[in-house]
Write an enzyme that holds these catalytic residues in place. Structure first.
Site, PDB file in Angstrom:
ATOM      1  N   ARG A   7      -1.114   5.974  18.261  1.00  0.00           N
ATOM      2  CA  ARG A   7      -1.577   6.499  16.975  1.00  0.00           C
ATOM      3  C   ARG A   7      -2.189   7.881  17.153  1.00  0.00           C
ATOM      4  O   ARG A   7      -2.736   8.191  18.222  1.00  0.00           O
ATOM      5  CB  ARG A   7      -2.637   5.588  16.344  1.00  0.00           C
ATOM      6  N   ASN A  28      -4.463   8.001  10.842  1.00  0.00           N
ATOM      7  CA  ASN A  28      -5.527   6.996  10.998  1.00  0.00           C
ATOM      8  C   ASN A  28      -6.882   7.682  11.197  1.00  0.00           C
ATOM      9  O   ASN A  28      -7.011   8.521  12.090  1.00  0.00           O
ATOM     10  CB  ASN A  28      -5.256   6.112  12.213  1.00  0.00           C
ATOM     11  N   TYR A  70       0.843  -1.198   0.000  1.00  0.00           N
ATOM     12  CA  TYR A  70       0.000   0.000   0.000  1.00  0.00           C
ATOM     13  C   TYR A  70       0.882   1.253   0.000  1.00  0.00           C
ATOM     14  O   TYR A  70       0.655   2.207  -0.739  1.00  0.00           O
ATOM     15  CB  TYR A  70      -0.887  -0.037   1.247  1.00  0.00           C
TER      16      TYR A  70
HETATM   17  O1  GFB Z   1      -5.636   0.470  12.682  1.00  0.00           O
HETATM   18  P1  GFB Z   1      -4.688  -0.644  12.467  1.00  0.00           P
HETATM   19  O2  GFB Z   1      -5.235  -1.870  11.830  1.00  0.00           O
HETATM   20  O3  GFB Z   1      -3.509  -0.135  11.518  1.00  0.00           O
HETATM   21  O4  GFB Z   1      -4.000  -1.131  13.862  1.00  0.00           O
HETATM   22  P2  GFB Z   1      -2.082   0.543  11.644  1.00  0.00           P
HETATM   23  C1  GFB Z   1      -3.547  -0.243  14.770  1.00  0.00           C
HETATM   24  C2  GFB Z   1      -3.042  -0.975  16.019  1.00  0.00           C
HETATM   25  O5  GFB Z   1      -4.172  -1.504  16.704  1.00  0.00           O
HETATM   26  C3  GFB Z   1      -2.086  -2.161  15.839  1.00  0.00           C
HETATM   27  C4  GFB Z   1      -3.890  -2.801  17.209  1.00  0.00           C
HETATM   28  O6  GFB Z   1      -1.048  -2.035  16.788  1.00  0.00           O
HETATM   29  C5  GFB Z   1      -2.949  -3.368  16.170  1.00  0.00           C
HETATM   30  O7  GFB Z   1      -2.184  -4.427  16.718  1.00  0.00           O
HETATM   31  N1  GFB Z   1      -5.165  -3.522  17.380  1.00  0.00           N
HETATM   32  C6  GFB Z   1      -5.664  -3.983  18.563  1.00  0.00           C
HETATM   33  C7  GFB Z   1      -6.044  -3.820  16.416  1.00  0.00           C
HETATM   34  N2  GFB Z   1      -6.852  -4.583  18.381  1.00  0.00           N
HETATM   35  C8  GFB Z   1      -7.133  -4.507  17.048  1.00  0.00           C
HETATM   36  C9  GFB Z   1      -8.225  -4.953  16.234  1.00  0.00           C
HETATM   37  O8  GFB Z   1      -9.187  -5.567  16.689  1.00  0.00           O
HETATM   38  N3  GFB Z   1      -8.135  -4.694  14.896  1.00  0.00           N
HETATM   39  C10 GFB Z   1      -7.051  -4.009  14.339  1.00  0.00           C
HETATM   40  N4  GFB Z   1      -7.064  -3.757  13.023  1.00  0.00           N
HETATM   41  N5  GFB Z   1      -6.008  -3.572  15.084  1.00  0.00           N
HETATM   42  C11 GFB Z   1      -2.545   0.855   9.081  1.00  0.00           C
HETATM   43  C12 GFB Z   1      -1.956   0.457   7.758  1.00  0.00           C
HETATM   44  O9  GFB Z   1      -1.639   0.536  10.084  1.00  0.00           O
HETATM   45  O10 GFB Z   1      -2.766   2.254   9.117  1.00  0.00           O
HETATM   46  C13 GFB Z   1      -2.883   0.852   6.640  1.00  0.00           C
HETATM   47  O11 GFB Z   1      -1.761  -0.955   7.739  1.00  0.00           O
HETATM   48  C14 GFB Z   1      -3.442   2.256   6.770  1.00  0.00           C
HETATM   49  O12 GFB Z   1      -2.218   0.725   5.411  1.00  0.00           O
HETATM   50  C15 GFB Z   1      -3.748   2.650   8.193  1.00  0.00           C
HETATM   51  O13 GFB Z   1      -2.626   3.129   6.284  1.00  0.00           O
HETATM   52  C16 GFB Z   1      -3.984   4.128   8.333  1.00  0.00           C
HETATM   53  O14 GFB Z   1      -2.242   1.926  12.129  1.00  0.00           O
HETATM   54  O15 GFB Z   1      -1.133  -0.316  12.383  1.00  0.00           O
END
Ligand code: GFB
Length: 314
Positions: free
Chosen positions: A208, A163, A133
């Site tokens: 974040r 985010n 991405y």
């Molecule tokens: O929002 P998220 O999926 O993306 O995860 P990133 C943020 C953090 O939340 C990570 C924790 O440290 C995850 O381990 N987390 C805890 C969880 N519980 C959960 C859950 O139930 N679901 C998810 N999804 N996370 C993304 C990029 O990174 O940021 C994308 O991969 C995009 O490309 C986005 O740009 C803005 O912030 O880590």
């Protein structure tokens, strides 16, 4: 102005549908995957040729949270390179005056120690969890910059939001970002009236900057008449929260027990990715702008979920 928004059925696209009710002086065209398949170049050219917008706000992307990216980096790269290239080449082909390209703060070099600015975009590898991405979004910045250097009529602007969360998000527990995923889990506890704890993946200590999606739409509308020399803006509040902190806010907003249970996991992605938005915030058009506090944004999103639970994407 005639404004064409791509990805109009998505999280940010719907924020533009909402804000269009305020900016009624403009003519709005909302393009979705059912009105134009952005992977097919002739369809994109046709859409731009028929509509000839003054401004394209390009939001459409194959996007997902950490755990979707980790397993799909190749697809994320290929799909987003094709989508962005078709839009950029189409704008150049039809001399569209302005185009805003939406990147993300996750495309910057993986540096959790200090903060980064727009100038750091190409200064190192992105985090390997989302390098597909990330490189696709970096490619869009490069291709648009090269066209402008070659003298195209289109003025391209890159917007790198942090985010985001809000109504009309993807609330999938597997593919969604952390706030919508946690809200969906909390909603299931709320509707089942159980006393269960809210499952958080990993330690929940990652940090974040979280932005309520309507704030991004407002910022881009303030930049729509910008005519200065800058071509790239980070959009992020100067505040950081841990995943555990937002999980507790979600429990409070959903009015469920604020007990968290942490599930062990391979990776939690980047520990921190602090983006410095001072360049944007120093612009006169941003003088009286306030980001929505996270507590307030989460409450609004939880209220939307309680009102639209049956129809939300998950
Ligand atoms: O929002 P998220 O999926 O993306 O995860 P990133 C943020 C953090 O939340 C990570 C924790 O440290 C995850 O381990 N987390 C805890 C969880 N519980 C959960 C859950 O139930 N679901 C998810 N999804 N996370 C993304 C990029 O990174 O940021 C994308 O991969 C995009 O490309 C986005 O740009 C803005 O912030 O880590």
């Amino acid at each position: 102005m005639k404004i064409l928004v791509t990805g109009a059925d998505g999280l940010v696209g719907n924020a533009f549908r909402r804000i269009s009710e305020t900016y009624t002086e403009h003519e709005w065209i909302f393009a979705t995957s059912s009105t134009c398949n952005l992977l097919i170049q002739p369809d994109v050219y046709h859409m731009l040729n028929v509509n000839r917008p003054d401004v394209v706000i390009h939001l459409a992307a194959k996007v997902g949270g950490l755990y979707m990216n980790i397993d799909n980096n190749l697809e994320m790269y290929k799909a987003n390179v094709d989508i962005n290239t078709n839009i950029i080449e189409g704008c150049v082909e039809y001399d569209i005056p302005k185009c805003f390209l939406c990147l993300s703060t996750c495309v910057f070099p993986d540096r959790s120690c200090d903060s980064f600015t727009e100038e750091d975009l190409h200064m190192g590898e992105p985090h390997d969890s989302n390098n597909g991405y990330a490189y696709a979004k970096r490619q869009a910045e490069i291709l648009s910059r090269m066209h402008m250097k070659a003298g195209c009529a289109t003025k391209f602007y890159c917007i790198s939001p942090t985010n985001m969360y809000g109504p009309n998000d993807n609330f999938s527990i597997i593919n969604g970002h952390v706030i919508p995923a946690l809200i969906f889990k909390a909603y299931k506890i709320y509707t089942s009236e159980s006393e269960s704890s809210l499952p958080v993946i990993g330690s929940g200590n990652a940090l974040r900057q979280f932005m309520y999606v309507d704030d991004l739409a407002e910022v881009i509308m303030r930049l729509i008449s910008y005519d200065g020399p800058e071509r790239h803006f980070i959009v992020a509040p100067n505040t950081e929260h841990s995943i555990n902190q937002v999980a507790k806010m979600i429990c409070k907003s959903m009015k469920i027990h604020d007990m968290l249970v942490h599930t062990p996991v391979q990776t939690e992605g980047q520990r921190r990715k602090f983006a410095n938005a001072n360049k944007l915030l120093s612009l006169p058009c941003m003088d009286d702008f306030q980001f929505t506090p996270v507590e307030e944004g989460i409450q609004k999103t939880v209220d939307w979920v309680k009102a639209n639970g049956a129809n939300m994407r998950h």
